[in-house]
Design a protein around this motif. Structure first.
Motif, PDB file in Angstrom:
ATOM      1  N   GLU A   1       0.845  -1.192   0.000  1.00 34.64           N
ATOM      2  CA  GLU A   1       0.000   0.000   0.000  1.00 34.64           C
ATOM      3  C   GLU A   1       0.883   1.246   0.000  1.00 34.64           C
ATOM      4  O   GLU A   1       1.803   1.377   0.795  1.00 34.64           O
ATOM      5  N   VAL A   2       0.603   2.178  -0.910  1.00 35.97           N
ATOM      6  CA  VAL A   2       1.341   3.439  -0.992  1.00 35.97           C
ATOM      7  C   VAL A   2       0.779   4.397   0.046  1.00 35.97           C
ATOM      8  O   VAL A   2      -0.415   4.697   0.022  1.00 35.97           O
ATOM      9  N   GLN A   3       1.614   4.850   0.957  1.00 40.52           N
ATOM     10  CA  GLN A   3       1.119   5.784   1.945  1.00 40.52           C
ATOM     11  C   GLN A   3       2.229   6.609   2.577  1.00 40.52           C
ATOM     12  O   GLN A   3       3.404   6.247   2.517  1.00 40.52           O
TER      13      GLN A   3
ATOM     14  N   LEU B   1      -0.604  12.314  -3.782  1.00 38.32           N
ATOM     15  CA  LEU B   1      -0.228  11.479  -2.655  1.00 38.32           C
ATOM     16  C   LEU B   1       0.049  12.365  -1.432  1.00 38.32           C
ATOM     17  O   LEU B   1       1.018  13.127  -1.411  1.00 38.32           O
TER      18      LEU B   1
ATOM     19  N   SER C   1       5.888   4.530   2.476  1.00 34.98           N
ATOM     20  CA  SER C   1       5.893   3.099   2.187  1.00 34.98           C
ATOM     21  C   SER C   1       5.179   2.853   0.874  1.00 34.98           C
ATOM     22  O   SER C   1       4.334   3.639   0.443  1.00 34.98           O
ATOM     23  N   GLY C   2       5.542   1.751   0.220  1.00 33.52           N
ATOM     24  CA  GLY C   2       4.857   1.343  -0.998  1.00 33.52           C
ATOM     25  C   GLY C   2       5.420   1.908  -2.279  1.00 33.52           C
ATOM     26  O   GLY C   2       4.860   1.653  -3.351  1.00 33.52           O
TER      27      GLY C   2
END
Length: 128
Positions: free
Chosen positions: A1-3, A117, A25-26
């Motif tokens: 997971e992109v976060q 993001l 992360s991700g």
């Protein structure tokens, strides 16, 4: 997971210090511009400081000499050390990231509208 996950905000008196942390992360950390943006009540979101591995750092004029951004690629983490805090530094501070962007461009006025993001934000309150 992109976060992106921020931490480190709080209430501090004018002249005090805080260190904000953004853990990513991700995604491949080194390929991205990472930036700190803030939004005060009733004001537009603004870029405070941004960093990339390719072209270094950028600071808004209002924080030059007081804030310092740094990164630890081994921990996928970006820090914002904030010293000599002023009441006008109060706001919600967000970490943001974007692939392949330069530091100054990522932080420029109005750029936040196109960033996808974001972290959830951490509140910084500076009392006079």
């Amino acid at each position: 997971e992109v976060q992106l996950v921020e931490s480190g905000g709080g209430l501090v008196q004018a002249g005090g210090s805080l260190r904000l942390t953004c853990v990513a992360s991700g995604f491949i950390f080194e390929d991205y511009a990472i930036g700190w943006f803030r939004q005060a009540p009733g004001k537009e979101r603004e870029g405070v400081s941004c960093i990339t591995s390719s072209d270094g750092t950028y600071y808004a004029d209002s924080v030059k000499g007081r804030f310092a951004i740094s990164s630890d690629s081994g921990k996928n983490t970006v820090y914002l050390q904030m010293n000599s805090l002023k009441p006008e530094d109060t706001g919600l501070y967000y970490c943001a990231a974007e692939f392949g962007t330069g530091a100054a461009g990522f932080c420029r006025e109005g750029r936040y509208k196109y960033i996808e993001l974001w972290g959830q934000g951490t509140l910084v309150a500076v009392s006079s």
